[in-house]
Design a protein around this motif. Structure first.
Motif, PDB file in Angstrom:
ATOM      1  N   ALA A 116      16.572  -0.397 -24.178  1.00 20.28           N
ATOM      2  CA  ALA A 116      17.592  -0.998 -23.316  1.00 20.28           C
ATOM      3  C   ALA A 116      17.452  -0.484 -21.883  1.00 20.28           C
ATOM      4  CB  ALA A 116      18.984  -0.698 -23.854  1.00 20.28           C
ATOM      5  N   GLN A 117      17.148   0.790 -21.713  1.00 21.98           N
ATOM      6  CA  GLN A 117      16.924   1.320 -20.368  1.00 21.98           C
ATOM      7  C   GLN A 117      15.692   0.673 -19.732  1.00 21.98           C
ATOM      8  OE1 GLN A 117      16.986   5.552 -19.904  1.00 21.98           O
ATOM      9  NE2 GLN A 117      19.092   5.763 -20.640  1.00 21.98           N
ATOM     10  N   ARG A 118      14.641   0.483 -20.519  1.00 27.62           N
ATOM     11  CA  ARG A 118      13.434  -0.161 -19.972  1.00 27.62           C
ATOM     12  C   ARG A 118      13.728  -1.589 -19.530  1.00 27.62           C
ATOM     13  NH1 ARG A 118      10.953   2.082 -24.819  1.00 27.62           N
ATOM     14  NH2 ARG A 118       9.838   4.022 -24.325  1.00 27.62           N
ATOM     15  N   ARG A 119      14.500  -2.330 -20.337  1.00 19.96           N
ATOM     16  CA  ARG A 119      14.848  -3.704 -19.962  1.00 19.96           C
ATOM     17  C   ARG A 119      15.667  -3.728 -18.677  1.00 19.96           C
ATOM     18  NH1 ARG A 119      16.096  -4.219 -25.571  1.00 19.96           N
ATOM     19  NH2 ARG A 119      18.322  -4.168 -25.082  1.00 19.96           N
ATOM     20  N   LEU A 120      16.580  -2.792 -18.540  1.00 23.49           N
ATOM     21  CA  LEU A 120      17.402  -2.729 -17.333  1.00 23.49           C
ATOM     22  C   LEU A 120      16.548  -2.466 -16.103  1.00 23.49           C
ATOM     23  CD1 LEU A 120      19.943  -2.505 -15.634  1.00 23.49           C
ATOM     24  CD2 LEU A 120      20.312  -0.215 -16.573  1.00 23.49           C
ATOM     25  N   ILE A 121      15.685  -1.482 -16.169  1.00 20.49           N
ATOM     26  CA  ILE A 121      14.844  -1.165 -15.012  1.00 20.49           C
ATOM     27  C   ILE A 121      13.923  -2.325 -14.684  1.00 20.49           C
ATOM     28  CG2 ILE A 121      13.034   0.365 -14.145  1.00 20.49           C
ATOM     29  CD1 ILE A 121      15.869   1.581 -14.176  1.00 20.49           C
ATOM     30  N   ALA A 122      13.405  -3.015 -15.695  1.00 20.01           N
ATOM     31  CA  ALA A 122      12.551  -4.183 -15.443  1.00 20.01           C
ATOM     32  C   ALA A 122      13.319  -5.286 -14.722  1.00 20.01           C
ATOM     33  CB  ALA A 122      11.980  -4.705 -16.759  1.00 20.01           C
ATOM     34  N   GLU A 123      14.584  -5.483 -15.086  1.00 16.39           N
ATOM     35  CA  GLU A 123      15.394  -6.508 -14.421  1.00 16.39           C
ATOM     36  C   GLU A 123      15.679  -6.128 -12.968  1.00 16.39           C
ATOM     37  OE1 GLU A 123      17.950 -10.037 -14.200  1.00 16.39           O
ATOM     38  OE2 GLU A 123      16.008  -9.413 -14.980  1.00 16.39           O
ATOM     39  N   LEU A 124      15.939  -4.864 -12.721  1.00 10.42           N
ATOM     40  CA  LEU A 124      16.176  -4.431 -11.344  1.00 10.42           C
ATOM     41  C   LEU A 124      14.894  -4.534 -10.513  1.00 10.42           C
ATOM     42  CD1 LEU A 124      18.542  -1.382 -11.934  1.00 10.42           C
ATOM     43  CD2 LEU A 124      19.097  -3.812 -11.659  1.00 10.42           C
ATOM     44  N   TYR A 125      13.771  -4.256 -11.131  1.00 12.11           N
ATOM     45  CA  TYR A 125      12.481  -4.430 -10.452  1.00 12.11           C
ATOM     46  C   TYR A 125      12.306  -5.903 -10.055  1.00 12.11           C
ATOM     47  CZ  TYR A 125       7.429  -3.773  -9.640  1.00 12.11           C
ATOM     48  OH  TYR A 125       6.169  -3.712  -9.079  1.00 12.11           O
ATOM     49  N   ARG A 126      12.685  -6.797 -10.958  1.00 12.99           N
ATOM     50  CA  ARG A 126      12.532  -8.233 -10.691  1.00 12.99           C
ATOM     51  C   ARG A 126      13.333  -8.675  -9.476  1.00 12.99           C
ATOM     52  NH1 ARG A 126      15.225 -12.917 -11.360  1.00 12.99           N
ATOM     53  NH2 ARG A 126      17.044 -11.934 -12.362  1.00 12.99           N
ATOM     54  N   VAL A 127      14.587  -8.226  -9.367  1.00 13.31           N
ATOM     55  CA  VAL A 127      15.448  -8.731  -8.295  1.00 13.31           C
ATOM     56  C   VAL A 127      15.240  -8.002  -6.972  1.00 13.31           C
ATOM     57  CG1 VAL A 127      17.168  -9.529  -9.949  1.00 13.31           C
ATOM     58  CG2 VAL A 127      17.432  -7.271  -8.883  1.00 13.31           C
ATOM     59  N   LEU A 128      14.485  -6.904  -6.985  1.00 13.33           N
ATOM     60  CA  LEU A 128      14.186  -6.209  -5.732  1.00 13.33           C
ATOM     61  C   LEU A 128      13.049  -6.910  -4.984  1.00 13.33           C
ATOM     62  CD1 LEU A 128      14.253  -2.359  -6.431  1.00 13.33           C
ATOM     63  CD2 LEU A 128      15.441  -3.541  -4.581  1.00 13.33           C
ATOM     64  N   LYS A 129      13.182  -6.960  -3.679  1.00 14.75           N
ATOM     65  CA  LYS A 129      12.091  -7.457  -2.853  1.00 14.75           C
ATOM     66  C   LYS A 129      10.933  -6.471  -2.862  1.00 14.75           C
ATOM     67  CE  LYS A 129      15.298  -9.745   0.322  1.00 14.75           C
ATOM     68  NZ  LYS A 129      15.846  -9.817   1.701  1.00 14.75           N
ATOM     69  N   PRO A 130       9.699  -6.931  -2.704  1.00 13.26           N
ATOM     70  CA  PRO A 130       8.598  -5.989  -2.519  1.00 13.26           C
ATOM     71  C   PRO A 130       8.911  -5.055  -1.343  1.00 13.26           C
ATOM     72  CG  PRO A 130       7.750  -8.192  -2.891  1.00 13.26           C
ATOM     73  CD  PRO A 130       9.238  -8.332  -2.723  1.00 13.26           C
ATOM     74  N   GLY A 131       8.763  -3.773  -1.566  1.00  9.13           N
ATOM     75  CA  GLY A 131       9.149  -2.791  -0.562  1.00  9.13           C
ATOM     76  C   GLY A 131      10.607  -2.393  -0.624  1.00  9.13           C
ATOM     77  N   MET A 216      15.312   8.330  -5.238  1.00  8.72           N
ATOM     78  CA  MET A 216      15.063   7.162  -4.401  1.00  8.72           C
ATOM     79  C   MET A 216      13.617   6.737  -4.639  1.00  8.72           C
ATOM     80  SD  MET A 216      16.566   5.219  -2.005  1.00  8.72           S
ATOM     81  CE  MET A 216      17.541   5.945  -0.682  1.00  8.72           C
ATOM     82  N   ALA A 217      13.444   5.472  -4.995  1.00  8.38           N
ATOM     83  CA  ALA A 217      12.122   4.956  -5.330  1.00  8.38           C
ATOM     84  C   ALA A 217      11.954   3.568  -4.730  1.00  8.38           C
ATOM     85  CB  ALA A 217      11.918   4.920  -6.833  1.00  8.38           C
ATOM     86  N   ARG A 218      10.709   3.207  -4.461  1.00  7.03           N
ATOM     87  CA  ARG A 218      10.421   1.941  -3.792  1.00  7.03           C
ATOM     88  C   ARG A 218       9.564   1.045  -4.681  1.00  7.03           C
ATOM     89  NH1 ARG A 218       8.841   3.760   0.783  1.00  7.03           N
ATOM     90  NH2 ARG A 218      10.655   3.121   1.997  1.00  7.03           N
ATOM     91  N   LYS A 219       9.936  -0.239  -4.750  1.00  2.00           N
ATOM     92  CA  LYS A 219       9.065  -1.228  -5.374  1.00  2.00           C
ATOM     93  C   LYS A 219       7.862  -1.421  -4.451  1.00  2.00           C
ATOM     94  CE  LYS A 219       8.994  -6.040  -6.964  1.00  2.00           C
ATOM     95  NZ  LYS A 219       9.819  -7.227  -7.245  1.00  2.00           N
ATOM     96  N   PRO A 220       6.662  -1.339  -4.989  1.00  3.19           N
ATOM     97  CA  PRO A 220       5.486  -1.456  -4.110  1.00  3.19           C
ATOM     98  C   PRO A 220       5.502  -2.748  -3.308  1.00  3.19           C
ATOM     99  CG  PRO A 220       4.824  -0.662  -6.265  1.00  3.19           C
ATOM    100  CD  PRO A 220       6.282  -1.065  -6.380  1.00  3.19           C
ATOM    101  N   ALA A 221       5.102  -2.643  -2.062  1.00  2.00           N
ATOM    102  CA  ALA A 221       5.003  -3.821  -1.199  1.00  2.00           C
ATOM    103  C   ALA A 221       3.810  -4.657  -1.599  1.00  2.00           C
ATOM    104  CB  ALA A 221       4.893  -3.390   0.265  1.00  2.00           C
ATOM    105  N   LEU A 222       3.872  -5.946  -1.298  1.00  2.00           N
ATOM    106  CA  LEU A 222       2.738  -6.826  -1.561  1.00  2.00           C
ATOM    107  C   LEU A 222       1.567  -6.432  -0.679  1.00  2.00           C
ATOM    108  CD1 LEU A 222       4.585 -10.267  -1.753  1.00  2.00           C
ATOM    109  CD2 LEU A 222       3.764  -8.872  -3.665  1.00  2.00           C
ATOM    110  N   THR A 223       0.374  -6.525  -1.242  1.00  2.00           N
ATOM    111  CA  THR A 223      -0.832  -6.205  -0.466  1.00  2.00           C
ATOM    112  C   THR A 223      -1.675  -7.436  -0.258  1.00  2.00           C
ATOM    113  OG1 THR A 223      -1.988  -5.615  -2.519  1.00  2.00           O
ATOM    114  CG2 THR A 223      -0.875  -3.831  -1.317  1.00  2.00           C
TER     115      THR A 223
END
Length: 223
Positions: A116-131, A216-223
């Protein structure tokens, strides 16, 4: 772990009017973030952190929570803010890359299951903009005898019903919660780039002083 334990909506609805949340915003971490940034507070409760963000000039704020009663309290306290109740958590009614910042304050402790924690983090990763930035505040494994005892008791009683990670316990008023090792949090956030980590002392919702961690962590920016 069952879905019921990973949401516990009846507990949070019953607690909505009485609980006080205390995890602090570390303002230096927000200095480089535009006041126009789109910010999501996932597990916003009654809107305490959103109110503090607004006081510091942030305006594009969205709060989401699984508990209808928490959202009702939030809307009563902060009628000008935008809140939403999650019908099928952790799924959010948002497009991919909708947010510049996501806050996750004292939420993982309320989601005891690994998957359940993995699913939550994956969903937050999805809605975050790159960077975009994820700001987590949660509770570490406590090393005192009382906490070790309740971790062990829960694992002993419930270990036969599925995998129970060390650090899961039941509070005196019936919530099933979890404290985390640093190693687990690092693995959980492996798809993000670390920016900062700090150890804090917080008062839990039941008034116990505990050691917490902020990341504090960052979603990797698009390259």
């Amino acid at each position: 772990m069952t879905d019921r334990l990973d949401t516990q909506i009846p507990y949070w609805d019953a607690a909505a009017a009485t609980k006080t949340f205390t995890h602090p915003l570390h303002l230096p971490w927000l200095e480089g973030i535009s006041r126009q940034a789109a910010i999501l507070d996932y597990g916003c409760g009654y809107g305490r952190t959103m109110d503090e963000l607004q006081q510091h000039g942030f305006r594009d704020l969205t709060g989401a929570d699984i508990s209808p009663a928490m959202i009702e309290r939030a809307q009563h306290l902060h009628p000008a803010m935008h809140f939403t109740t999650l019908d099928t958590p952790p799924s959010l009614p948002s497009q991919d890359a909708d947010f510049d910042v996501v806050l996750l304050f004292a939420v993982l402790t309320c989601v005891p299951g690994d998957e359940a924690q993995r699913r939550l983090i994956a969903e937050l990763y999805r809605v975050l903009k790159p960077g975009g930035v994820l700001y987590v505040s949660d509770l570490l494994l406590q090393d005192d005898e009382g906490n070790r005892g309740r971790y062990d008791r829960y694992a002993t009683v419930n270990g036969g019903q599925g995998d129970v990670s060390y650090g899961v316990f039941q509070t005196g008023d019936g919530a099933v919660c979890r404290h985390h090792s640093r190693e687990w949090l690092t693995a959980l956030l492996a798809d993000f780039e670390g920016i900062g980590t700090r150890t804090v002392t917080v008062s839990t919702m039941n008034g116990n002083e505990s050691t917490g961690i902020q990341i504090m962590a960052r979603k990797p920016a698009l390259t």
